[in-house]
Scaffold this motif. Structure first.
Motif, PDB file in Angstrom:
ATOM      1  N   LEU A  84       0.831  -1.206   0.000  1.00 11.00           N
ATOM      2  CA  LEU A  84       0.000   0.000   0.000  1.00 11.00           C
ATOM      3  C   LEU A  84       0.866   1.256   0.000  1.00 11.00           C
ATOM      4  CD1 LEU A  84      -2.792   1.355   0.208  1.00 11.00           C
ATOM      5  CD2 LEU A  84      -2.556   1.180   2.701  1.00 11.00           C
ATOM      6  N   ILE A  85       1.883   1.258   0.818  1.00  9.84           N
ATOM      7  CA  ILE A  85       2.789   2.407   0.855  1.00  9.84           C
ATOM      8  C   ILE A  85       3.517   2.538  -0.474  1.00  9.84           C
ATOM      9  CG2 ILE A  85       4.897   3.318   1.915  1.00  9.84           C
ATOM     10  CD1 ILE A  85       3.774   2.201   4.591  1.00  9.84           C
ATOM     11  N   ASN A  86       3.997   1.424  -1.019  1.00 13.56           N
ATOM     12  CA  ASN A  86       4.670   1.440  -2.314  1.00 13.56           C
ATOM     13  C   ASN A  86       3.763   2.039  -3.392  1.00 13.56           C
ATOM     14  OD1 ASN A  86       4.933   0.020  -5.070  1.00 13.56           O
ATOM     15  ND2 ASN A  86       6.940  -0.300  -4.153  1.00 13.56           N
ATOM     16  N   CYS A  87       2.534   1.564  -3.455  1.00 14.71           N
ATOM     17  CA  CYS A  87       1.602   2.046  -4.478  1.00 14.71           C
ATOM     18  C   CYS A  87       1.223   3.509  -4.245  1.00 14.71           C
ATOM     19  CB  CYS A  87       0.363   1.165  -4.514  1.00 14.71           C
ATOM     20  SG  CYS A  87       0.704  -0.493  -5.162  1.00 14.71           S
ATOM     21  N   SER A  88       1.103   3.917  -2.986  1.00 16.83           N
ATOM     22  CA  SER A  88       0.774   5.315  -2.677  1.00 16.83           C
ATOM     23  C   SER A  88       1.880   6.256  -3.138  1.00 16.83           C
ATOM     24  CB  SER A  88       0.546   5.488  -1.174  1.00 16.83           C
ATOM     25  OG  SER A  88      -0.542   4.708  -0.749  1.00 16.83           O
ATOM     26  N   VAL A  89       3.113   5.866  -2.916  1.00 23.53           N
ATOM     27  CA  VAL A  89       4.244   6.672  -3.396  1.00 23.53           C
ATOM     28  C   VAL A  89       4.227   6.709  -4.918  1.00 23.53           C
ATOM     29  CG1 VAL A  89       6.761   6.819  -3.530  1.00 23.53           C
ATOM     30  CG2 VAL A  89       5.664   6.289  -1.345  1.00 23.53           C
ATOM     31  N   GLY A  90       3.958   5.560  -5.545  1.00 26.66           N
ATOM     32  CA  GLY A  90       3.881   5.496  -7.000  1.00 26.66           C
ATOM     33  C   GLY A  90       2.773   6.374  -7.558  1.00 26.66           C
ATOM     34  N   VAL A  91       1.599   6.332  -6.943  1.00 25.12           N
ATOM     35  CA  VAL A  91       0.480   7.165  -7.390  1.00 25.12           C
ATOM     36  C   VAL A  91       0.833   8.647  -7.259  1.00 25.12           C
ATOM     37  CG1 VAL A  91      -1.869   7.901  -6.785  1.00 25.12           C
ATOM     38  CG2 VAL A  91      -1.342   5.484  -7.029  1.00 25.12           C
ATOM     39  N   SER A  92       1.471   9.014  -6.161  1.00 25.53           N
ATOM     40  CA  SER A  92       1.872  10.412  -5.970  1.00 25.53           C
ATOM     41  C   SER A  92       2.826  10.861  -7.073  1.00 25.53           C
ATOM     42  CB  SER A  92       2.548  10.594  -4.606  1.00 25.53           C
ATOM     43  OG  SER A  92       1.668  10.251  -3.573  1.00 25.53           O
ATOM     44  N   CYS A  93       3.788  10.012  -7.416  1.00 27.29           N
ATOM     45  CA  CYS A  93       4.734  10.341  -8.488  1.00 27.29           C
ATOM     46  C   CYS A  93       4.026  10.450  -9.834  1.00 27.29           C
ATOM     47  CB  CYS A  93       5.839   9.298  -8.566  1.00 27.29           C
ATOM     48  SG  CYS A  93       6.960   9.324  -7.163  1.00 27.29           S
ATOM     49  N   LEU A  94       3.067   9.568 -10.084  1.00 26.28           N
ATOM     50  CA  LEU A  94       2.338   9.608 -11.351  1.00 26.28           C
ATOM     51  C   LEU A  94       1.429  10.830 -11.448  1.00 26.28           C
ATOM     52  CD1 LEU A  94       1.513   5.824 -11.750  1.00 26.28           C
ATOM     53  CD2 LEU A  94       3.070   7.193 -13.160  1.00 26.28           C
ATOM     54  N   ILE A  95       0.826  11.221 -10.349  1.00 25.62           N
ATOM     55  CA  ILE A  95       0.023  12.451 -10.342  1.00 25.62           C
ATOM     56  C   ILE A  95       0.903  13.642 -10.686  1.00 25.62           C
ATOM     57  CG2 ILE A  95      -1.229  14.069  -8.852  1.00 25.62           C
ATOM     58  CD1 ILE A  95      -2.451  11.572  -7.461  1.00 25.62           C
ATOM     59  N   LEU A  96       2.051  13.723 -10.054  1.00 25.47           N
ATOM     60  CA  LEU A  96       2.991  14.811 -10.329  1.00 25.47           C
ATOM     61  C   LEU A  96       3.438  14.791 -11.794  1.00 25.47           C
ATOM     62  CD1 LEU A  96       4.647  17.183  -9.230  1.00 25.47           C
ATOM     63  CD2 LEU A  96       6.419  15.527  -8.610  1.00 25.47           C
ATOM     64  N   ALA A  97       3.772  13.620 -12.319  1.00 23.70           N
ATOM     65  CA  ALA A  97       4.212  13.512 -13.713  1.00 23.70           C
ATOM     66  C   ALA A  97       3.115  13.954 -14.672  1.00 23.70           C
ATOM     67  CB  ALA A  97       4.645  12.077 -14.021  1.00 23.70           C
ATOM     68  N   ASN A  98       1.865  13.579 -14.380  1.00 23.46           N
ATOM     69  CA  ASN A  98       0.752  13.994 -15.235  1.00 23.46           C
ATOM     70  C   ASN A  98       0.497  15.487 -15.140  1.00 23.46           C
ATOM     71  OD1 ASN A  98      -0.651  11.743 -16.756  1.00 23.46           O
ATOM     72  ND2 ASN A  98      -0.357  10.825 -14.748  1.00 23.46           N
ATOM     73  N   LEU A  99       0.643  16.050 -13.961  1.00 20.38           N
ATOM     74  CA  LEU A  99       0.483  17.497 -13.812  1.00 20.38           C
ATOM     75  C   LEU A  99       1.567  18.246 -14.585  1.00 20.38           C
ATOM     76  CD1 LEU A  99      -0.485  17.774 -10.030  1.00 20.38           C
ATOM     77  CD2 LEU A  99      -1.949  18.226 -12.012  1.00 20.38           C
ATOM     78  N   ILE A 100       2.797  17.747 -14.508  1.00 22.70           N
ATOM     79  CA  ILE A 100       3.900  18.373 -15.240  1.00 22.70           C
ATOM     80  C   ILE A 100       3.674  18.259 -16.743  1.00 22.70           C
ATOM     81  CG2 ILE A 100       6.371  18.135 -15.803  1.00 22.70           C
ATOM     82  CD1 ILE A 100       6.771  17.381 -12.810  1.00 22.70           C
ATOM     83  N   GLN A 101       3.192  17.110 -17.186  1.00 22.94           N
ATOM     84  CA  GLN A 101       2.939  16.887 -18.609  1.00 22.94           C
ATOM     85  C   GLN A 101       1.738  17.699 -19.093  1.00 22.94           C
ATOM     86  OE1 GLN A 101       1.735  12.912 -19.687  1.00 22.94           O
ATOM     87  NE2 GLN A 101       2.622  13.091 -21.718  1.00 22.94           N
ATOM     88  N   GLY A 102       0.858  18.060 -18.188  1.00 22.59           N
ATOM     89  CA  GLY A 102      -0.312  18.848 -18.553  1.00 22.59           C
ATOM     90  C   GLY A 102      -1.469  18.016 -19.076  1.00 22.59           C
ATOM     91  N   LYS A 103      -1.404  16.723 -18.939  1.00 18.47           N
ATOM     92  CA  LYS A 103      -2.483  15.837 -19.385  1.00 18.47           C
ATOM     93  C   LYS A 103      -3.013  15.090 -18.175  1.00 18.47           C
ATOM     94  CE  LYS A 103      -1.162  15.081 -24.114  1.00 18.47           C
ATOM     95  NZ  LYS A 103      -1.116  14.109 -25.189  1.00 18.47           N
ATOM     96  N   PHE A 104      -4.123  15.552 -17.681  1.00 24.55           N
ATOM     97  CA  PHE A 104      -4.672  14.922 -16.486  1.00 24.55           C
ATOM     98  C   PHE A 104      -6.149  14.594 -16.670  1.00 24.55           C
ATOM     99  CE2 PHE A 104      -3.147  13.673 -12.476  1.00 24.55           C
ATOM    100  CZ  PHE A 104      -4.247  13.568 -11.642  1.00 24.55           C
TER     101      PHE A 104
END
Length: 117
Positions: free
Chosen positions: A37-57
């Motif tokens: 759960l912690i692993n996936c939560s960190v992964g989701v946080s990184c993916l949210i950030l990457a999508n925000l940076i990419q501008g496609k959310f």
């Protein structure tokens, strides 16, 4: 093409390191599910950030109706792979865990490619 091979090798190298880190987290927390759960939560946080940076959310409007049901199973398989790898690492060690799971990957890849799945 050389860069892609290097990225593939780097990804392969990251796999046992990630499993060892998750295994240590499991030991500290006492649960492979909590560590996952912690692993996936960190992964989701990184993916949210990457999508925000990419501008496609945003998702395409018809994504749910046009995507086959089996295509949504990747997340479930990811959790299965993560939890099982964490548990195997403690019993088999790093080398055996990686070799046995890689054997499964190779055999599955052969079948998928052979039948063009």
């Amino acid at each position: 093409m050389f860069l892609l091979f290097c990225l593939a090798i780097l990804t392969g190298a990251a796999n046992p390191i990630q499993t060892a880190a998750n295994s240590k987290l499991r030991f500290q927390l006492g649960s492979p599910f909590l560590a996952s759960l912690i692993n996936c939560s960190v992964g989701v946080s990184c993916l949210i950030l990457a999508n925000l940076i990419q501008g496609k959310f945003s998702l395409p409007q018809d994504v749910f109706s046009s995507t086959p049901l089996w295509a949504w199973s990747g997340g479930l398989m990811g959790v299965f792979i993560l939890v099982i790898a964490i548990v195997l690492m403690n019993y088999l060690g790093g080398l055996k865990t990686v070799l046995i799971t890689m054997t499964g990957m190779i055999l599955t890849g052969i079948v998928l490619d052979h039948f063009a799945l």
